[in-house]
Design a protein around this motif. Structure first.
Motif, short mmCIF file in Angstrom:
data_model
loop_
_atom_site.label_atom_id
_atom_site.label_comp_id
_atom_site.label_asym_id
_atom_site.label_seq_id
_atom_site.Cartn_x
_atom_site.Cartn_y
_atom_site.Cartn_z
N VAL A 24 -1.39 66.17 -30.44
CA VAL A 24 -1.99 64.69 -30.99
C VAL A 24 -1.59 64.31 -30.55
O VAL A 24 -1.82 62.63 -31.84
CB VAL A 24 -0.21 65.41 -32.44
N LEU A 35 -3.36 64.75 -39.85
CA LEU A 35 -4.08 64.79 -38.30
C LEU A 35 -5.48 64.77 -38.63
O LEU A 35 -5.98 63.71 -38.11
CB LEU A 35 -3.59 65.91 -37.52
N THR A 82 0.35 60.53 -39.10
CA THR A 82 0.63 61.94 -38.92
C THR A 82 2.16 62.39 -39.09
O THR A 82 2.81 63.27 -38.78
CB THR A 82 0.12 61.95 -37.16
#
Length: 767
Positions: free
Chosen positions: A283, A664, A327
């Motif tokens: 990520v 995300l 996120t």
């Protein structure tokens, strides 16, 4: 000037030293990690289901067992030499550490009686001294006994089992390791001494060990694979070795420091937390790549090294801050999951994202400022411009096409089944899975469903009415699909009753008065051989008893269905004090996916709303905030729809995918809306603004999608089903998101702008 205002670039070596100090202090916590051997780690310790199981175990004891499956190369296990070997295995099993009971074909308690005596003796009193004729009789008795057949001996008499139970404390990591090592050593010794015979090991204790083995396997397999794949992705997008190494060092520092802080906090390594380093690297990869490519592009425009790095940091600070915040919201939402490892996974990843954010704007620019950098030529920008023109030209057709695809995926959602198989959470690389498959195919079932049937008063289990109703329930269970064996106390009553009346004709297999039944059980228990009692079947006050159903090759949905049917049968056919619901570790795992999905529905709603507010405030537009809700739910709809079309079954991983991926997939949307808004504020029309977005952040959106897809896709190499499914489903949702953001979001913006222009025109006409 930007360099002078940026202390990181003014003092790069000091910055690197401070970052390393933070890393070292954090990462030391890795050495405080312990390895979890607990199969119950996925259950909420305060949950009602686990409390019910603990109450059951306080009455009847735990199912901490190892099942040794003996296979004699296709020969019958009732042959004299095999029985002799089985007797040796049983004797050795008693010497395993912490063992409390051993059940096998040879020591199965058989009730016998004549006019002068009553006895409960081993089915095979002297396994080493059995004649062929006696072996035939043993086989006949065993295969006709419902408590032996499909439990301790297979239908074809070619496989037998030795069930060893152990007394374990609540935290039993050391004891589990000791038992597993001793069991494997015993199996190896037995096979060496008896060529042609094999011993397969399964059971709950072996499962505990496999959970830890799976976690360590993922550490050894997934992290190296992830590093290699990350390095390849870095080089493809950055096309420079030293900056790629800088990014890899950033990701390594972030993930190691986050795991170290988790160790300081007291987290354990389990099959959930072991995936955290891969997720953290995944990520955070895109932001680092974006900064490096921006800096290299600025070098290509003639800026100096420090000016290029400063510009890259300045340009990406706000977008990266915003995307990291959203996120983190998605992963923080995992705290509402019922399964503790999912909560822990979310928290560790959030810490990793924060650390990566800090290192991205400290460690990375400081390191880049000390490296010789070469300008980069942006070859992919032209392709993005062409894509933007294509989307603008055919936006109406694309909107219709995307709408059809989204609706089709919504229909395919109906194909999804909430189902998994707890006994097969591990793939065939693990010895436990291989031996468990062999046991189910050749001997017995591995899923066990328990019922605690009360009588309403002390000593009530001896009441004829209770015994008759329990016998009816036992018979009903035996007739259910997938049930291979049922253990309940009416079978003992029948056996003693028949033995006491040997040679007499009985109209009923059960006595009809309480005193007789109580005497039968007293006589039976006093006659049991060493190590065997009824404490695991009847509670101390004799007010309730246990019914155990052994199931073969049944999935979670089938176990839930059996539980529901059994509960309904009891509600209809027995008094209220005898009514019960199923329990047992297999029942808890069967309900686990549904429990977590229900808890994560709230988490998903909360994360969607929070992210919408964050986007709306950041872009100063309620419309964009509302638009993010709609567009960021569509990737999950498309991803799950495609899963329903291709695979159908979803399990525990599905419970967190939507809440997690919301944070995300919004990254691409934020980049698009931020650049679109800036372009419109500079006076570009909607078509020109969309072309500008594709030219400026089209590559960034591609980098985000590719890095996330490949990073989560790494999890498909895990030996643990939950991690495999989590990786595959997340990758599918993220790929769906690029489809939405490239081919549906721009048409939506054009249609909205057209509607706004028409409304403005009508308003002007009225004036």
């Amino acid at each position: 000037m930007q360099k002078l205002r940026n202390p990181v670039l003014r003092f790069p070596r000091l910055t690197i030293a401070l970052c390393l100090a933070i890393f070292v202090v954090s990462a030391i916590g890795i050495f405080k990690f312990t390895l979890s051997y607990d199969t119950r780690v996925f259950f909420n310790p305060e949950g009602a289901d686990l409390a019910k199981l603990r109450d059951f175990e306080s009455k009847y004891g735990q199912n901490n067992d190892v099942l040794m499956v003996l296979w004699a190369g296709g020969r019958k296990v009732t042959e004299p030499d095999v029985l002799a070997a089985l007797g040796e295995l049983v004797s050795d099993a008693w010497r395993l550490p912490h063992s409390t009971r051993v059940d096998a074909l040879t020591n199965f308690p058989r009730v016998t009686a004549d006019a002068d005596s009553f006895a409960v003796a081993d089915l095979v009193p002297e396994p080493s001294n059995v004649s062929p004729m006696e072996a035939d009789e043993i086989e006949r008795i065993a295969l006709s006994d419902p408590l032996v057949r499909n439990r301790l001996i297979s239908d074809d008499a070619r496989t037998t089992g030795v069930l060893v139970n152990f007394n374990l404390p609540q935290e039993a990591s050391a004891e589990v390791q000791e038992i597993v090592a001793a069991s494997r050593a015993l199996a190896e010794k037995f096979e060496a001494e008896h060529p042609g015979m094999e011993v397969k090991l399964t059971g709950n204790v072996m499962l505990m060990a496999t959970f830890s083995e799976a976690a360590m396997s993922d550490v050894k397999v997934l992290i190296p694979i992830s590093l290699v794949i990350t390095a390849i992705v870095m080089f493809v997008f950055v096309r420079a070795i030293l900056p790629s190494i800088a990014i890899l060092s950033l990701l390594g520092l972030s993930s190691a420091a986050a795991m170290g802080l988790a160790g300081w906090y007291g987290y354990e390594i389990n099959t959930g937390t072991v995936a955290c380093p891969i997720i953290i690297m995944t990520v955070n990869m895109a932001a680092a790549v974006r900064i490096v490519t921006t800096a290299l592009g600025a070098l290509g425009r003639g800026l100096s090294r420090h000016e290029a790095i400063a510009e890259a940091v300045s340009m990406n600070l706000w977008p990266v801050t915003l995307t990291n915040a959203t996120t983190m919201v998605g992963f923080l939402a995992m705290n509402l999951a019922d399964a503790p490892p999912l909560r822990q996974q979310g928290n560790v990843v959030v810490v990793g994202i924060f650390l990566a954010y800090f290192f991205t704007f400290t460690w990375l620019p400081a390191l880049l400022s000390l490296m010789p950098l070469r300008p980069a030529v942006q070859r992919s920008e032209h392709v993005m411009i062409l894509l933007g023109r294509f989307v603008n030209r055919y936006y109406r057709q694309l909107f219709f096409l995307c709408g059809v695809i989204v609706v089709s995926c919504a229909v395919w959602l109906g194909e999804i089944r909430l189902d998994d198989d707890f006994a097969r959470y591990f793939d065939t690389r693990f010895e436990y899975r291989q031996d468990s498959d062999f046991a189910e195919q050749n001997l017995t079932g591995l899923n066990i469903v328990e019922f605690d049937i009360g009588s309403g008063r002390d000593g009530g289990v001896f009441e004829p009415g209770y015994q008759e109703k329990l016998a009816d329930f036992e018979a009903w269970l035996r007739g259910q699909p997938g049930v291979v064996s049922v253990i309940a106390i009416p079978e003992i009553t029948r056996r003693v009753h028949e033995a006491m009346h040997a040679g007499s004709r009985l109209d009923d297999g059960m006595p009809n008065d309480r005193e007789t039944i109580a005497q039968y059980f007293l006589l039976y228990e006093l006659s049991l051989p060493y190590g065997v009692s009824l404490n695991d079947q009847i509670n101390v006050s004799r007010s309730s008893s246990r019914v155990t159903a052994i199931l073969r090759e049944m999935t979670s949905s089938e176990i839930r269905d059996l539980d529901e049917r059994a509960t309904n049968w009891l509600a209809t056919n027995v008094p209220s004090e005898m009514q019960a619901e199923a329990t047992g570790i297999n029942v808890l795992f069967a309900n686990l996916s549904g429990v977590n999905i229900r808890s994560m529905m709230v988490a998903t709603l909360v994360s969607v709303l929070v992210i919408a507010v964050v986007v709306g405030l950041a872009l100063r537009s309620p419309v964009y905030g509302a638009l993010s809700i709609l567009l960021n739910m569509l990737p999950s709809l498309v991803g799950f729809g495609l899963w329903g079309l291709l695979y159908q079954d979803i399990g525990l991983a599905a419970s967190v995918v939507t809440a997690m991926t919301i944070g995300l997939v919004v990254d691409d949307t934020i980049y698009f809306l931020l650049m679109y808004q800036q372009a419109r504020e500079r006076g570009l029309d909607p078509e020109g603004a969309i072309n500008h977005v594709f030219a400026t952040v089209g590559v960034a959106m591609l980098v985000i999608t590719v890095s996330l897809t490949i990073g989560f896709g790494t999890l498909v190499f895990s030996g643990f089903e939950v991690n495999r499914s989590l990786g595959a489903m997340t990758a599918l949702v993220i790929m769906s998101n690029l489809f939405i953001d490239w081919l549906m979001l721009p048409p939506v913006m054009r249609i909205m702008e057209n509607a706004r222009a028409r409304a403005a025109g009508r308003a002007a006409g009225k004036i």
